[in-house]
Design a protein around this motif. Structure first.
Motif, PDB file in Angstrom:
ATOM      1  N   THR A 101       5.610   4.796 -43.179  1.00  0.00           N
ATOM      2  CA  THR A 101       5.771   4.749 -41.807  1.00  0.00           C
ATOM      3  C   THR A 101       5.202   6.196 -41.573  1.00  0.00           C
ATOM      4  N   ASP A 102       4.902   6.711 -41.675  1.00  0.00           N
ATOM      5  CA  ASP A 102       4.806   7.698 -41.979  1.00  0.00           C
ATOM      6  C   ASP A 102       2.605   8.581 -42.163  1.00  0.00           C
ATOM      7  N   LEU A 103       1.803   7.326 -42.159  1.00  0.00           N
ATOM      8  CA  LEU A 103       0.655   7.512 -42.710  1.00  0.00           C
ATOM      9  C   LEU A 103      -0.113   8.405 -42.045  1.00  0.00           C
ATOM     10  N   SER A 104      -1.183   8.958 -41.934  1.00  0.00           N
ATOM     11  CA  SER A 104      -1.438   9.989 -41.275  1.00  0.00           C
ATOM     12  C   SER A 104      -3.095   9.742 -41.586  1.00  0.00           C
ATOM     13  N   GLY A 105      -3.882   8.977 -40.112  1.00  0.00           N
ATOM     14  CA  GLY A 105      -5.464   8.073 -40.383  1.00  0.00           C
ATOM     15  C   GLY A 105      -5.744   7.782 -39.311  1.00  0.00           C
ATOM     16  N   GLU A 106      -6.531   6.483 -39.820  1.00  0.00           N
ATOM     17  CA  GLU A 106      -7.106   5.930 -38.672  1.00  0.00           C
ATOM     18  C   GLU A 106      -6.484   4.569 -37.985  1.00  0.00           C
ATOM     19  N   GLN A 107      -5.177   4.289 -38.687  1.00  0.00           N
ATOM     20  CA  GLN A 107      -4.525   3.248 -37.890  1.00  0.00           C
ATOM     21  C   GLN A 107      -3.492   3.740 -37.095  1.00  0.00           C
ATOM     22  N   THR A 108      -3.765   5.047 -36.898  1.00  0.00           N
ATOM     23  CA  THR A 108      -2.699   5.258 -35.638  1.00  0.00           C
ATOM     24  C   THR A 108      -2.865   6.180 -35.375  1.00  0.00           C
ATOM     25  N   VAL A 109      -3.522   6.365 -33.902  1.00  0.00           N
ATOM     26  CA  VAL A 109      -4.456   7.484 -32.915  1.00  0.00           C
ATOM     27  C   VAL A 109      -3.278   8.181 -32.132  1.00  0.00           C
ATOM     28  N   GLY A 110      -4.036   9.626 -31.397  1.00  0.00           N
ATOM     29  CA  GLY A 110      -3.059   9.457 -30.256  1.00  0.00           C
ATOM     30  C   GLY A 110      -4.670   9.980 -29.938  1.00  0.00           C
ATOM     31  N   VAL A 111      -4.865  10.223 -27.998  1.00  0.00           N
ATOM     32  CA  VAL A 111      -6.438  10.295 -27.686  1.00  0.00           C
ATOM     33  C   VAL A 111      -5.730  10.975 -26.300  1.00  0.00           C
ATOM     34  N   ARG A 112      -6.454  12.278 -26.755  1.00  0.00           N
ATOM     35  CA  ARG A 112      -6.702  13.488 -25.793  1.00  0.00           C
ATOM     36  C   ARG A 112      -8.166  12.949 -24.856  1.00  0.00           C
ATOM     37  N   LEU A 113      -7.363  13.700 -23.812  1.00  0.00           N
ATOM     38  CA  LEU A 113      -9.086  13.162 -22.578  1.00  0.00           C
ATOM     39  C   LEU A 113      -9.066  14.119 -21.796  1.00  0.00           C
ATOM     40  N   ARG A 114     -10.253  14.127 -21.561  1.00  0.00           N
ATOM     41  CA  ARG A 114     -10.618  15.749 -20.469  1.00  0.00           C
ATOM     42  C   ARG A 114     -11.846  15.793 -19.508  1.00  0.00           C
ATOM     43  N   GLY A 115     -11.540  15.710 -18.188  1.00  0.00           N
ATOM     44  CA  GLY A 115     -12.437  15.927 -17.635  1.00  0.00           C
ATOM     45  C   GLY A 115     -11.698  16.765 -16.362  1.00  0.00           C
ATOM     46  N   CYS A 116     -12.794  16.537 -15.582  1.00  0.00           N
ATOM     47  CA  CYS A 116     -12.683  17.533 -14.061  1.00  0.00           C
ATOM     48  C   CYS A 116     -11.194  18.861 -14.281  1.00  0.00           C
ATOM     49  N   GLY A 117     -12.064  19.784 -15.562  1.00  0.00           N
ATOM     50  CA  GLY A 117     -11.142  20.935 -16.197  1.00  0.00           C
ATOM     51  C   GLY A 117      -9.160  20.431 -16.557  1.00  0.00           C
ATOM     52  N   LYS A 118      -9.042  18.997 -16.675  1.00  0.00           N
ATOM     53  CA  LYS A 118      -7.504  19.317 -17.249  1.00  0.00           C
ATOM     54  C   LYS A 118      -7.580  18.291 -18.090  1.00  0.00           C
ATOM     55  N   THR A 119      -6.800  18.718 -18.959  1.00  0.00           N
ATOM     56  CA  THR A 119      -6.988  17.639 -19.946  1.00  0.00           C
ATOM     57  C   THR A 119      -5.116  16.886 -20.331  1.00  0.00           C
ATOM     58  N   ALA A 120      -5.888  16.055 -20.762  1.00  0.00           N
ATOM     59  CA  ALA A 120      -4.183  14.297 -20.970  1.00  0.00           C
ATOM     60  C   ALA A 120      -3.812  13.875 -22.469  1.00  0.00           C
ATOM     61  N   TYR A 121      -3.165  13.890 -23.219  1.00  0.00           N
ATOM     62  CA  TYR A 121      -3.365  12.696 -23.914  1.00  0.00           C
ATOM     63  C   TYR A 121      -2.412  12.214 -23.838  1.00  0.00           C
ATOM     64  N   TYR A 122      -2.288  10.583 -24.529  1.00  0.00           N
ATOM     65  CA  TYR A 122      -1.651   9.550 -24.828  1.00  0.00           C
ATOM     66  C   TYR A 122      -1.650   9.409 -25.856  1.00  0.00           C
ATOM     67  N   ILE A 123      -0.456   8.955 -25.543  1.00  0.00           N
ATOM     68  CA  ILE A 123       0.257   9.140 -27.647  1.00  0.00           C
ATOM     69  C   ILE A 123       1.353   7.791 -27.630  1.00  0.00           C
ATOM     70  N   PRO A 124       0.980   6.482 -27.485  1.00  0.00           N
ATOM     71  CA  PRO A 124       2.341   5.521 -27.417  1.00  0.00           C
ATOM     72  C   PRO A 124       2.966   4.589 -28.589  1.00  0.00           C
ATOM     73  N   GLY A 125       2.517   5.108 -29.555  1.00  0.00           N
ATOM     74  CA  GLY A 125       3.009   5.288 -30.888  1.00  0.00           C
ATOM     75  C   GLY A 125       2.960   6.125 -31.790  1.00  0.00           C
ATOM     76  N   CYS A 126       4.552   6.919 -32.213  1.00  0.00           N
ATOM     77  CA  CYS A 126       4.088   8.149 -32.624  1.00  0.00           C
ATOM     78  C   CYS A 126       5.429   7.730 -33.608  1.00  0.00           C
ATOM     79  N   SER A 127       5.351   8.187 -35.285  1.00  0.00           N
ATOM     80  CA  SER A 127       6.810   7.867 -35.328  1.00  0.00           C
ATOM     81  C   SER A 127       7.526   9.121 -36.458  1.00  0.00           C
ATOM     82  N   GLY A 128       6.658  10.650 -35.801  1.00  0.00           N
ATOM     83  CA  GLY A 128       7.298  11.860 -35.549  1.00  0.00           C
ATOM     84  C   GLY A 128       6.689  12.941 -35.539  1.00  0.00           C
ATOM     85  N   VAL A 129       6.856  13.942 -34.579  1.00  0.00           N
ATOM     86  CA  VAL A 129       6.282  15.128 -33.913  1.00  0.00           C
ATOM     87  C   VAL A 129       5.754  15.845 -35.099  1.00  0.00           C
TER      88      VAL A 129
END
Ligand code: MLT
Ligand code: MN
Ligand code: ZN
Length: 295
Positions: free
Chosen positions: A168-196
């Protein structure tokens, strides 16, 4: 950068069809707002939109959202779909987008392979829906002017691909977060994550807005509530509370923070619960269907 929460709930939604828990009962009775399954829309200009995860509820989500309505005979403002994993709550909605309007489907090669292995997804004609593999860490344009980047977060394979011992702590292509950058702002979308992880914390330093996995309030919530036998950890989700939970571990992230992908058992759905009060007092907001956030 404009965000619309299309669906705030985790897989199953609120209420879930076969659940009689207090939250699901209250949602059926109209005592708390129901919520559809996990999806977030983003736009820079309010004209072209990208949808992050295609939930099984996408048809009603697009119907409920005037910004997503067709502007001409055959048209949709939806220009792109990006997938963060291969779970059913994030891919099944693709089947409702099969009516020959063009958009681009972005996902890692591993997630695209999973779609390619199920012929039912061939209902999305290759002529209309281009599948674009995104490499971890590499930038790409999700919409004109909207820069995106997928990065690995700890997780697991989709439920329907599980066999044997599940890591449950695989790090690879099966579960990703997304970084979004536009209008000088940065947002992250991480709807599934098993640990910080320390790497994730480091990455989030430049965040203006974070949408993060709020599936469960506590790890053994399903067991305690009698709704299931699995812990959050086993399902690939870090809890909101506790010393290793999202509130504690993401405290240093100096951004607007919003929990998304909430399971129907989560006590934060209840407007007067101490758990929700704690979330709000900790500087987080809780997503709801139709919530808008503009950066
Ligand atoms: C999850 O996020 O744990 C999944 O959506 C589970 C599922 O596919 O039902
Ligand atoms: Mn899910
Ligand atoms: Zn329930």
């Amino acid at each position: 950068m404009r965000f619309l929460v299309l669906g705030a709930a985790a897989g199953g939604g609120l209420p879930q069809w076969n659940c009689g828990c207090a939250n699901c009962r209250d949602a059926r009775l109209g005592r708390i707002a129901p919520a559809t399954q996990s999806s977030l829309a983003v736009s820079l200009d309010g004209q072209s939109w990208a949808v992050l995860n295609a939930s099984p509820d996408i048809r009603i989500q697009l119907q409920n959202c005037p910004a997503m309505h067709p502007q001409s005979l055959r048209h949709s403002p939806l220009r792109a779909v990006l997938l963060t994993n291969g779970d059913i709550d994030h891919i099944a909605g693709l089947l409702s987008l099969r009516e020959q309007t063009a958009f681009t489907l972005f996902a890692t090669a591993e997630i695209l392979d999973l779609l390619a292995a199920s012929r039912v997804f061939d209902a999305l004609s290759a002529a209309k829906v281009a599948r674009r593999a995104v490499a971890l860490g590499a930038g790409f344009e999700l919409l004109p002017g909207l820069q995106a980047q997928a990065f690995a977060v700890p997780g697991k394979v989709p439920l329907f691909m599980e066999s044997g011992t599940v890591q449950t702590d695989l790090s690879g292509e099966q579960t990703v977060g997304v970084r979004l950058r536009g209008c000088g702002k940065t947002a992250y979308y991480i709807p599934g994550c098993s640990g910080v992880t320390p790497e994730l914390l480091e990455m989030l330093q430049d965040a203006n807005q974070l949408f993060f996995d709020g599936t469960l309030w506590q790890d053994d919530e399903m067991i305690r509530s009698g709704t299931g036998a699995k812990t959050g950890q086993r399902m690939g989700h870090v809890p909101i509370s506790g010393p290793e939970g999202a509130i504690a571990r993401l405290q240093a992230v100096d951004a607007a923070k919003t929990f998304v992908h909430l399971n129907n058992t989560n006590p934060v759905w209840q407007p007067d619960s101490p758990e929700r009060a704690h979330v709000l007092a900790s500087g987080w907001s809780v997503a709801a269907d139709g919530m808008e956030i503009t950066l």
